[in-house]
Design a protein around this motif. Structure first.
Motif, PDB file in Angstrom:
ATOM      1  N   ARG A   1       0.841  -1.202   0.000  1.00 24.46           N
ATOM      2  CA  ARG A   1       0.000   0.000   0.000  1.00 24.46           C
ATOM      3  C   ARG A   1       0.877   1.253   0.000  1.00 24.46           C
ATOM      4  NH1 ARG A   1      -2.761  -0.870   4.349  1.00 24.46           N
ATOM      5  NH2 ARG A   1      -4.611  -1.744   3.358  1.00 24.46           N
ATOM      6  N   THR A   2       1.942   1.243   0.805  1.00 22.91           N
ATOM      7  CA  THR A   2       2.841   2.399   0.843  1.00 22.91           C
ATOM      8  C   THR A   2       3.485   2.637  -0.515  1.00 22.91           C
ATOM      9  OG1 THR A   2       3.290   1.933   3.169  1.00 22.91           O
ATOM     10  CG2 THR A   2       4.834   3.368   2.026  1.00 22.91           C
ATOM     11  N   ARG A   3       3.879   1.540  -1.170  1.00 20.08           N
ATOM     12  CA  ARG A   3       4.494   1.685  -2.485  1.00 20.08           C
ATOM     13  C   ARG A   3       3.516   2.233  -3.513  1.00 20.08           C
ATOM     14  NH1 ARG A   3       7.277  -3.204  -5.996  1.00 20.08           N
ATOM     15  NH2 ARG A   3       8.133  -1.871  -7.667  1.00 20.08           N
ATOM     16  N   VAL A   4       2.266   1.751  -3.447  1.00 23.34           N
ATOM     17  CA  VAL A   4       1.252   2.262  -4.388  1.00 23.34           C
ATOM     18  C   VAL A   4       1.004   3.747  -4.156  1.00 23.34           C
ATOM     19  CG1 VAL A   4      -1.179   2.101  -5.003  1.00 23.34           C
ATOM     20  CG2 VAL A   4       0.168   0.022  -4.738  1.00 23.34           C
ATOM     21  N   GLU A   5       0.961   4.155  -2.872  1.00 26.12           N
ATOM     22  CA  GLU A   5       0.732   5.569  -2.596  1.00 26.12           C
ATOM     23  C   GLU A   5       1.895   6.417  -3.103  1.00 26.12           C
ATOM     24  OE1 GLU A   5       0.130   5.690   1.570  1.00 26.12           O
ATOM     25  OE2 GLU A   5      -1.933   4.912   1.485  1.00 26.12           O
ATOM     26  N   ALA A   6       3.129   5.886  -2.931  1.00 21.44           N
ATOM     27  CA  ALA A   6       4.279   6.625  -3.435  1.00 21.44           C
ATOM     28  C   ALA A   6       4.246   6.751  -4.948  1.00 21.44           C
ATOM     29  CB  ALA A   6       5.574   5.946  -2.975  1.00 21.44           C
ATOM     30  N   LEU A   7       3.899   5.657  -5.607  1.00 15.41           N
ATOM     31  CA  LEU A   7       3.796   5.711  -7.068  1.00 15.41           C
ATOM     32  C   LEU A   7       2.661   6.622  -7.517  1.00 15.41           C
ATOM     33  CD1 LEU A   7       4.366   1.940  -7.939  1.00 15.41           C
ATOM     34  CD2 LEU A   7       5.971   3.825  -8.221  1.00 15.41           C
ATOM     35  N   ALA A   8       1.558   6.630  -6.749  1.00 14.84           N
ATOM     36  CA  ALA A   8       0.456   7.534  -7.102  1.00 14.84           C
ATOM     37  C   ALA A   8       0.880   8.981  -6.978  1.00 14.84           C
ATOM     38  CB  ALA A   8      -0.746   7.242  -6.204  1.00 14.84           C
ATOM     39  N   GLY A   9       1.743   9.307  -5.978  1.00 15.17           N
ATOM     40  CA  GLY A   9       2.235  10.680  -5.859  1.00 15.17           C
ATOM     41  C   GLY A   9       3.174  11.052  -6.982  1.00 15.17           C
TER      42      GLY A   9
END
Length: 541
Positions: free
Chosen positions: A328-336
């Motif tokens: 989830r953290t990685r997805v949020e970082a990629l979304a940013g």
């Protein structure tokens, strides 16, 4: 004897009677038949000869004399045993003479073995002979089927043997039974038993009469003479040659015959043969049920063990929210990072489009190609003229040399020079120039096609990039209700930068923008709406 012979006239001067050969032979024959009649003779069988006619000729002898014996073809079947050399027998018949050869013999119509000891000796001799041929080898025996579908029984249809077999099969596991009736003692026993075994083997597997899967040759107890038919060589060979597994059940447990050695399995009694032929159906059912229960218990135990193992392993796993925390953290970082990446990709696409726009058009490329072609044509004309001058000089020099050779008597080089000069005429050079021009025209047409194809490909790529730019541009995001915060010419992406900028501009879908100040700045004057609460909402406006 004087009564049997008619005395003739006595010769003159002698007292002896005179007879013809036939008279004396007939007198001897009548004397033998009248004196002895039907007699029994004990002795050892000697030489044996069977004529083509079927008659049997053999000798019965003792330690000093030999008695010739004859058994006619029609009498052979009445003999209880067949004579074998060395067998001690008691023969019964009539003694008669054969005057044609001055012999006498015994016409035998009955024969029996002289004592059990002789029978056992003959049995052992026959067993040794057949064993030497390999008829009793274990490698010839085949395993019995576990549950035969059809069982063939070779026995007498009368008596308790067949009833015992059928009753025992019915109690243990009912099967289809084929009975081949035979004589189980006497002179007809051996040929009928041998024919029955061969007959069962001759049945086709899928014929109207089912071929047995197992054979049982059975007989009740008796003396060695009663069981002698199962010691005959014909029965033993038929048993050894049987392709169907065979159980021998002849006599009681203590009785042993030669068929027992050749059979695939020897049963002590006919009832034991039936028990060996089929299993007990009730025991099979109980065994299958027990195996089914064991299988069920084993499957339940296996499932329980696997379930417990799964529970143990599941306790060692981390919680689901911990497992998905890092993804989830990685997805949020990629979304940013996605908006910045889309902006950069659009910028690169715009740069590529601009670079393509700065390139030459097709018309300009064709003009440059034509100009280069004209330049090459001019250079080609100059090169052709220079080449022509060089060739002419070479021809002049060569012509002088060839003239000198011709003056010396060598005309051939001159003719070669003439052909070379004809090739270098202006007309030949013009044709060559035309061919070169045609090649240049073909190259120009190919260049035009390639340029057109290249321009079409670039146009399609430019269109695709423009569609990608429009789909990835932030204007599409604005149409879904979002806004872009500008601080001058810079995009604001976090609250700290917005508060530091004080004065910002909000861009919505379309071309409209709305100016605003952040918290702490001076907001534009506006009327307070009656009843509106002064809270944190709307502090950017």
């Amino acid at each position: 004897m004087d009564d049997l012979i008619d005395d003739g006239p006595a010769p003159r001067g002698r007292n002896e009677a005179e007879y013809t050969v036939s008279e004396i032979s007939g007198a001897v024959k009548r004397t033998l038949e009248g004196t002895f009649g039907r007699i029994r003779v004990r002795g050892e069988v000697g030489r044996i000869f069977r004529a083509r006619s079927g008659h049997l000729y053999y000798d019965v002898k003792d330690d000093r004399n030999v008695l010739a014996c004859t058994t006619w073809k029609g009498q052979i079947s009445s003999l209880s045993v067949q004579p074998e050399e060395g067998m001690e027998v008691i023969v019964t018949g009539r003694l008669s003479g054969f005057g044609a050869q001055s012999k006498y013999n015994l016409n035998v119509d009955a024969m029996e073995v002289a004592g059990a000891g002789a029978l056992m000796a003959m049995l052992e001799k026959r067993r040794t002979q057949l064993a030497a041929e390999g008829l009793f080898e274990a490698s010839r025996k085949v395993p019995l089927p576990f549950l035969p579908n059809v069982i063939g029984v070779v026995t007498s249809p009368q008596g308790a043997v067949i009833r015992d077999i059928l009753h025992r099969l019915s109690d243990r596991f009912p099967r289809n039974v084929l009975i081949w009736p035979v004589a189980v003692q006497g002179r007809a026993c051996a040929p009928e038993v041998a024919n029955a075994i061969r007959g069962f083997n001759a049945l086709p597997p899928n014929g109207p009469i089912p071929r047995p899967d197992l054979l049982i040759v059975a007989r009740g107890g008796g003396s060695i003479e009663d069981l002698w038919g199962f010691n005959e060589e014909a029965v033993v060979r038929a048993t050894a040659d049987s392709r169907i597994p065979l159980i021998s059940a002849v006599g009681h447990e203590t009785d042993t015959t030669l068929i027992d050695f050749a059979s695939d399995h020897r049963a002590p009694t006919p009832t034991a043969a039936a028990e060996r032929a089929v299993p007990v159906r009730s025991e099979l059912i109980a065994t299958v049920r027990a195996l089914g229960q064991r299988q069920t218990r084993a499957a339940d135990a296996l499932v329980r063990a696997r379930r417990q193992r799964l529970a143990d392993l599941s306790r060692g796993l981390p919680r689901p929210e911990v497992l998905v925390q890092r993804p989830r953290t990685r997805v949020e970082a990629l979304a940013g990072r996605l908006p910045l990446a889309l902006t950069a990709r659009v910028a690169r696409a715009r740069a590529e489009i601009a670079q393509l726009d700065r390139g030459l058009t097709l018309g300009e490329r064709l003009g440059a190609a034509r100009q280069r072609l004209s330049l090459l044509s001019g250079r080609l004309d100059l090169a052709l003229q220079a080449q022509r001058r060089r060739d002419a000089a070479r021809v002049s020099a060569t012509a002088g040399a060839f003239d000198r050779l011709a003056a010396r008597g060598f005309p051939q080089p001159r003719r070669d020079l003439d052909r070379l000069v004809r090739r270098l005429t202006p007309e030949a050079l013009s044709r060559r120039a035309l061919r070169d021009g045609d090649r240049l025209e073909a190259i120009l047409r190919r260049l035009s096609v390639v340029a057109t194809t290249r321009q079409s490909a670039l146009t399609a790529r430019l269109t695709a990039l423009d569609r990608l730019r429009e789909s990835l541009g932030y204007e599409r995001t604005l149409e879904r209700g979002f806004a872009v915060v500008w601080a001058g010419d810079r995009v604001v992406t976090d609250p700290a930068a917005a508060r530091a900028a004080r004065q910002v501009s909000l861009q919505f879908a379309g071309d409209g923008r709305v100016d605003a100040v952040t918290a702490g700045g001076t907001a534009p004057s506006r009327k307070r709406v009656a009843g509106a609460k002064d809270d944190d909402q709307g502090q950017l406006f």
